[in-house]
Write an enzyme that holds these catalytic residues in place. Structure first.
Site, PDB file in Angstrom:
ATOM      1  CG  ASP A  11      -1.792   1.220   1.352  1.00 17.19           C
ATOM      2  OD1 ASP A  11      -2.352   1.632   0.321  1.00 17.19           O
ATOM      3  OD2 ASP A  11      -1.925   1.787   2.456  1.00 17.19           O
ATOM      4  CB  SER A  12       0.152   4.816  -0.432  1.00 17.79           C
ATOM      5  OG  SER A  12      -0.923   4.858   0.495  1.00 17.79           O
ATOM      6  CE1 TYR A  43       2.320   5.390  -3.574  1.00 16.04           C
ATOM      7  CE2 TYR A  43       0.858   3.544  -4.012  1.00 16.04           C
ATOM      8  CZ  TYR A  43       2.127   4.025  -3.803  1.00 16.04           C
ATOM      9  OH  TYR A  43       3.185   3.154  -3.810  1.00 16.04           O
ATOM     10  N   GLY A  44      -3.208   9.236  -3.225  1.00 14.13           N
ATOM     11  CA  GLY A  44      -4.511   9.733  -3.680  1.00 14.13           C
ATOM     12  C   GLY A  44      -4.488  10.880  -4.670  1.00 14.13           C
ATOM     13  CB  CYS A  74      -3.307   0.561  -2.412  1.00 16.68           C
ATOM     14  SG  CYS A  74      -3.345   2.314  -2.789  1.00 16.68           S
ATOM     15  CG  ASN A  75      -9.748   0.750  -2.689  1.00 14.20           C
ATOM     16  OD1 ASN A  75     -10.645   0.070  -3.149  1.00 14.20           O
ATOM     17  ND2 ASN A  75      -9.392   0.655  -1.421  1.00 14.20           N
ATOM     18  CB  THR A  76      -5.117   5.134  -4.859  1.00 15.63           C
ATOM     19  OG1 THR A  76      -6.006   5.543  -3.807  1.00 15.63           O
ATOM     20  CG2 THR A  76      -4.794   6.307  -5.733  1.00 15.63           C
ATOM     21  CD  GLU A 152       0.432   6.415   6.326  1.00 16.14           C
ATOM     22  OE1 GLU A 152       1.587   6.312   6.774  1.00 16.14           O
ATOM     23  OE2 GLU A 152      -0.151   5.494   5.705  1.00 16.14           O
ATOM     24  CB  CYS A 184      -9.385   4.680   0.932  1.00 17.80           C
ATOM     25  SG  CYS A 184      -7.705   5.048   1.525  1.00 17.80           S
ATOM     26  CB  THR A 185      -6.628  -0.251   2.299  1.00 21.69           C
ATOM     27  OG1 THR A 185      -5.528   0.534   1.818  1.00 21.69           O
ATOM     28  CG2 THR A 185      -7.143  -1.141   1.186  1.00 21.69           C
ATOM     29  CG  HIS A 186      -4.759   4.805   4.709  1.00 19.37           C
ATOM     30  ND1 HIS A 186      -4.290   4.412   3.482  1.00 19.37           N
ATOM     31  CD2 HIS A 186      -3.673   5.198   5.430  1.00 19.37           C
ATOM     32  CE1 HIS A 186      -2.963   4.566   3.460  1.00 19.37           C
ATOM     33  NE2 HIS A 186      -2.562   5.044   4.629  1.00 19.37           N
TER      34      HIS A 186
END
Ligand code: DGL
Length: 265
Positions: A11-12, A43-44, A74-76, A152, A184-186
Site C-alpha cells: 500500500d502507499s 497516493y490519492g 490499495c484502491n488508488t 498515518e 480506501c484501505t486506510h
C-alpha cells in the site's frame, strides 16, 4: 513456484494493514511480506504514471523476495496500475475495488455513499464499476482529503479524527445514504469514528475480508496454498520512508512491536 513461498502485500502506507490483518486471520500458515511506500504516501492525489511506476518497482522487489502472489492492498494503486501489473507479471495479482455491488444489494434507502481518494473516484475503473453494479441506486461519491494522514499519524479516535470524519460523513447522511463503502484501505482504521457519527442504522462495508477470501481462492486454484499446517506464518515489513514514526504506527496498528526494514531504493 513453491507453495512455501510468501504472499506479498503493499500500500502507499499503513492502510494495507487492514487487508493484511484479514489475510493473517484467514491464512495463519502463510508467510506474509508487507511494503508501506511511506516515502510517497498519500497516493490519492499523485499521477497515474507515478503510481504505476511505484507499483511496478514494488512488485519487482516482491518477485526478488520469491513472492508467489501479490495483493495490491490499495484502491488508488489498483485503479492506476492493476492492468499493467497483470500484463507484466506472471503471478496471481489480487486487487481492491470499492464494494459497490454488496452495497447496492443491501441498501434500503437506495442511496449509497462511497468514501475514497480522488484518484480512485476519478478513475475509469471506478466509472465502469458503478456502471456495472450501480443499477437502480443513487451513488454519492465523497473524496476524503486528510483521512489518510490521520491514519498515518495514528489519529483514529481523537477529536481531530472526529472533526475530519464528520466533515465528509454528515453531508452524505443528509443525502439519505444508509450504506457507506470504505473505498480506501486506510479508512477501516477510522471505522469506529465513522460509525459513531453515522449512527447504528448506517451499514459500513469494508471489502478486506472478501479480498482475503479471494486471495485464498486464487492460491487454491493455482495449488499455491502452503500445505505445512504445523508452521505459524511469519510477517516481514519494509518501508520506503523508514523512520521511528513509521515503526511506531505500524507496531500500533498491527498490535505488536515489529521491525521495519528499509525498502531498497
Ligand atoms: N490506502 C490507499 C487506498 O486504498 C491509498 C491512500 C493514499 O495513499 O492516498 O486508496
Amino acid at each position: 513456484m513453491s507453495q512455501e513461498n510468501p504472499v506479498a502485500v503493499f500500500d502507499s502506507g499503513v492502510g494495507g494493514l487492514s487487508v493484511l490483518r484479514e489475510i493473517r486471520n484467514l491464512l495463519p500458515h502463510e508467510d506474509l511480506l508487507y511494503v508501506a511506500d511511506s516515502a510517497h504516501v498519500p497516493y490519492g492525489e499523485k499521477s497515474t504514471s507515478f503510481i504505476e511506476t511505484r507499483a511496478i518497482l514494488i512488485t519487482e522487489f516482491f518477485i526478488r523476495q520469491q513472492a508467489k502472489a501479490v495483493v495490491v492492498a490499495c484502491n488508488t494503486a489498483t485503479s492506476a496500475a492493476v492492468e499493467t501489473l497483470r500484463a507484466r507479471f506472471d503471478i496471481p495479482i489480487i486487487a481492491m475495488e470499492p464494494a459497490i455491488k454488496p452495497a447496492a444489494q443491501q441498501t434500503r434507502s437506495n442511496v449509497i455513499g462511497v468514501l475514497a481518494t480522488s484518484g480512485t473516484l476519478s478513475s475509469e475503473r471506478f466509472a465502469n464499476l458503478t456502471a456495472r453494479h450501480g443499477n437502480g441506486v443513487k451513488i454519492v461519491v465523497q473524496p476524503c482529503p486528510g483521512w489518510v494522514e490521520l491514519v498515518e499519524h495514528g489519529n483514529i479516535n481523537n477529536e481531530e479524527a472526529h472533526i475530519l470524519v464528520d466533515r465528509y460523513v454528515t453531508p452524505l447522511l443528509e443525502k439519505g445514504v444508509d450504506t457507506l463503502v470504505l473505498g480506501c484501505t486506510h479508512y477501516p482504521f477510522l471505522k469506529n469514528t465513522i460509525q459513531k457519527i453515522a449512527g447504528s442504522n448506517v451499514t459500513i462495508i469494508d471489502p478486506s475480508p472478501a479480498v482475503a477470501r479471494e486471495l485464498q481462492r486464487r492460491l487454491h486454484h493455482h495449488q499455491l496454498l502452503n500445505p505445512d499446517k504445523s508452521k505459524k506464518g511469519e510477517d516481514t515489513f519494509w518501508s520506503s520512508g523508514n523512520s521511528a514514526q513509521v515503526t511506531a504506527i505500524i507496531s500500533a496498528l498491527w498490535g505488536e512491536n515489529v521491525t521495519i526494514n528499509n525498502l531498497p531504493a
